[in-house]
Design a protein around this motif. Structure first.
Motif, PDB file in Angstrom:
ATOM      1  N   LEU A 256       1.633  -5.240   3.972  1.00 19.37           N
ATOM      2  CA  LEU A 256       1.673  -6.628   4.432  1.00 19.37           C
ATOM      3  C   LEU A 256       2.695  -6.808   5.556  1.00 19.37           C
ATOM      4  N   GLN A 257       3.775  -6.050   5.502  1.00 15.49           N
ATOM      5  CA  GLN A 257       4.755  -6.137   6.582  1.00 15.49           C
ATOM      6  C   GLN A 257       4.167  -5.609   7.884  1.00 15.49           C
ATOM      7  N   GLU A 258       3.415  -4.501   7.786  1.00 23.61           N
ATOM      8  CA  GLU A 258       2.767  -3.967   8.994  1.00 23.61           C
ATOM      9  C   GLU A 258       1.732  -4.958   9.520  1.00 23.61           C
ATOM     10  N   TYR A 259       0.962  -5.548   8.597  1.00 21.89           N
ATOM     11  CA  TYR A 259      -0.003  -6.576   8.996  1.00 21.89           C
ATOM     12  C   TYR A 259       0.706  -7.745   9.656  1.00 21.89           C
ATOM     13  N   PHE A 276       3.124 -12.244  -2.158  1.00 19.67           N
ATOM     14  CA  PHE A 276       1.996 -11.484  -2.684  1.00 19.67           C
ATOM     15  C   PHE A 276       1.983 -11.539  -4.210  1.00 19.67           C
ATOM     16  N   ARG A 277       0.767 -11.775  -4.807  1.00 27.68           N
ATOM     17  CA  ARG A 277       0.661 -11.896  -6.252  1.00 27.68           C
ATOM     18  C   ARG A 277      -0.307 -10.895  -6.889  1.00 27.68           C
ATOM     19  N   GLY A 351      -5.577 -10.134  11.768  1.00 28.85           N
ATOM     20  CA  GLY A 351      -4.648  -9.079  12.140  1.00 28.85           C
ATOM     21  C   GLY A 351      -5.132  -7.731  11.641  1.00 28.85           C
ATOM     22  N   TRP A 352      -4.277  -6.709  11.722  1.00 32.33           N
ATOM     23  CA  TRP A 352      -4.703  -5.368  11.340  1.00 32.33           C
ATOM     24  C   TRP A 352      -3.522  -4.595  10.738  1.00 32.33           C
ATOM     25  N   CYS A 353      -3.851  -3.493  10.097  1.00 27.92           N
ATOM     26  CA  CYS A 353      -2.816  -2.642   9.525  1.00 27.92           C
ATOM     27  C   CYS A 353      -3.424  -1.273   9.221  1.00 27.92           C
ATOM     28  N   ARG A 354      -2.572  -0.358   8.848  1.00 26.29           N
ATOM     29  CA  ARG A 354      -3.021   0.953   8.367  1.00 26.29           C
ATOM     30  C   ARG A 354      -2.453   1.123   6.969  1.00 26.29           C
ATOM     31  N   SER A 355      -3.316   1.534   6.057  1.00 24.55           N
ATOM     32  CA  SER A 355      -2.905   1.595   4.661  1.00 24.55           C
ATOM     33  C   SER A 355      -3.217   2.961   4.073  1.00 24.55           C
TER      34      SER A 355
END
Length: 457
Positions: A256-259, A276-277, A351-355
């Motif tokens: 979520l931080q990267e997002y 976040f839950r 937005g986007w991210c890598r997970s």
């Protein structure tokens, strides 16, 4: 180049790809097996979910078409193009248009699926859109003449709209959008259709995070949790062991931080108001089934202040074998930038991210709100006249999307004032609808033989 030089370049492109040449479709020798293309796509997906994908695609010829963007991309590589490029959708069929909330909370109509977006040939989007109208018209039992009216309407509207955009300033094109209120005004003389659209608008406005909280979650030990509705929605703790689930949920905070970093400043500030839950896996769409898709529950001031996000896996576009790899290293970034380029108004949480994946392999995702007044057309309920009206909306919208990124003056000049291009694409669409039916039968045969497994869900 000035406008006259751009127009001359557009007209010159007719020499290499005459407008009438777009009418032709023949599978040709060496055409790839459509089922093999789908199987190849499935190699990097969640294997347990592939039977759901094939089951959904087997429902009808139109459902097959929705999931067969890769098949059509391989076919379109055999067709002529003008050489003029735009930010292409890559999967511009009629069900990938719809209504959703703009940031100023107006209901707008636009393209709403960009999984395959990439700079490419504008003709490919037009042909996929037109073919979808031919196939949907057949699905609804419309006669060829009735389908033909919708086909001509979608292409004529695209052509005339592109010519209109060619005369506008850059900012006028950028600000252009189709509000649902303007659509309501246009169908004032159609009481039955107006009533149906009005009902759909009401349903769209009710489809928000508050409604998602009611429909998708329950309270467990005082905590809001996603309901377990396998295989469509599976909470992370039911998908994995408790230890792994705890680790994944902890990792989500890093993700979520990267997002968050992919959002602009004011959107970061809004996101920071939520915590976040819970996390669940969700099956989405038709052609997308098997890609990893997660839904995230965040809450703000209290548990009745929810924000639902959907993180959907993004892989290479089906257009990349033909137009080259994306310039973005993260496929989620590719989707987001393409969406922002083509849409008049995009989700503020896009937005986007890598997970890290469950298989410990990093995967790219794009993120958006799960429900935000989203509503798609009920295609099977459209009358022939309703299909024509919808064709007009889609044709205008696609032209506007292409005009934002491509040389609208050159494309308009290539299209011209006559109906040569319109007639050619209408002919192509019916021929490709025949091809689609043949490919659909190949899918059914593969299921019947046991080559593919199916599951209803």
């Amino acid at each position: 180049m000035d406008a006259s030089e751009r127009a001359a370049a557009g007209k010159a492109a007719r020499a290499g790809a005459p407008r009438s040449s777009h009418a032709r479709w023949e599978p040709g020798e060496g055409r790839r097996d459509p089922v093999a293309i789908l199987e190849r796509q499935g190699e990097n997906r969640v294997q347990q979910l592939l039977p759901i994908r094939y089951g959904r695609m087997s429902a009808s010829a139109f459902a097959f078409f929705r999931g067969a963007a890769a098949v059509m991309a391989a076919d379109l590589d055999r067709t002529p193009t003008s050489g003029l490029r735009v930010q292409a959708c890559g999967d511009a069929h009629l069900s990938n248009f719809g209504a959703f909330a703009s940031p100023d909370r107006r209901l707008v109509f636009d393209l709403n699926d960009f999984d395959e977006t990439l700079p490419g040939a504008w003709e490919w989007d037009v042909k996929r859109l037109a073919a979808s109208f031919a196939i949907a018209g057949r699905e609804n039992g419309f006669k060829r003449k009735e389908r033909g009216s919708a086909l001509i309407e979608v292409v004529r509207t695209y052509r005339e709209s592109m010519r209109a955009f060619a005369s506008l300033t850059n900012l006028e094109v950028w600000y252009a959008r189709l509000d649902v209120e303007s659509v309501m005004a246009e169908i004032e003389a159609e009481p039955k259709l107006r009533k149906r659209v009005k009902k759909g608008v009401a349903k769209a406005r009710a489809k928000d995070s508050t409604r998602a909280l009611e429909k998708l979650t329950e309270t467990v030990d005082g905590e809001p949790r996603f309901r377990d509705e396998p295989p469509l929605i599976v909470p992370v703790e039911n998908l994995l062991g408790s230890t792994e689930a705890t680790e994944i949920q902890a990792a989500m905070r890093t993700v979520l931080q990267e997002y968050r970093d992919s959002l602009v400043g004011d959107r970061q500030y809004i996101l920071d108001q939520y915590r976040f839950r819970h996390l669940a896996h969700k099956v989405v769409g038709v052609g997308s089934v098997g890609t990893r898709a997660w839904v995230l529950l965040l809450t703000g001031a209290d548990d009745h202040d929810p924000l639902f996000l959907q993180a959907k896996e993004a892989g290479p576009s089906v257009l990349e074998p033909y137009f080259g790899a994306s310039s973005y290293r993260n496929s989620g970034h590719r989707v987001v930038e393409g969406q922002r380029m083509m849409q008049a108004a995009s989700d503020i949480f896009l937005g986007w991210c890598r997970s890290p994946g469950l298989e410990e392999q990093p995967r790219d995702f794009y993120v958006r709100q799960l429900w935000d007044w989203k509503r798609s057309i009920d295609v099977e309920r459209l009358s022939p006249h309703g299909l024509e009206l919808y064709a007009r909306m889609c044709g205008w919208t696609l032209a506007r999307a292409h005009a934002r990124s491509g040389d609208r003056v050159a494309i308009a000049a290539y299209l011209g004032a006559g109906d040569s291009f319109d007639a050619a694409i209408a002919t192509f669409a019916e021929a490709y609808a025949d091809q689609n039916e043949s490919d659909y039968e190949a899918l059914l045969a593969a299921i019947e033989s046991g080559r593919l497994e199916v599951e209803d869900a």
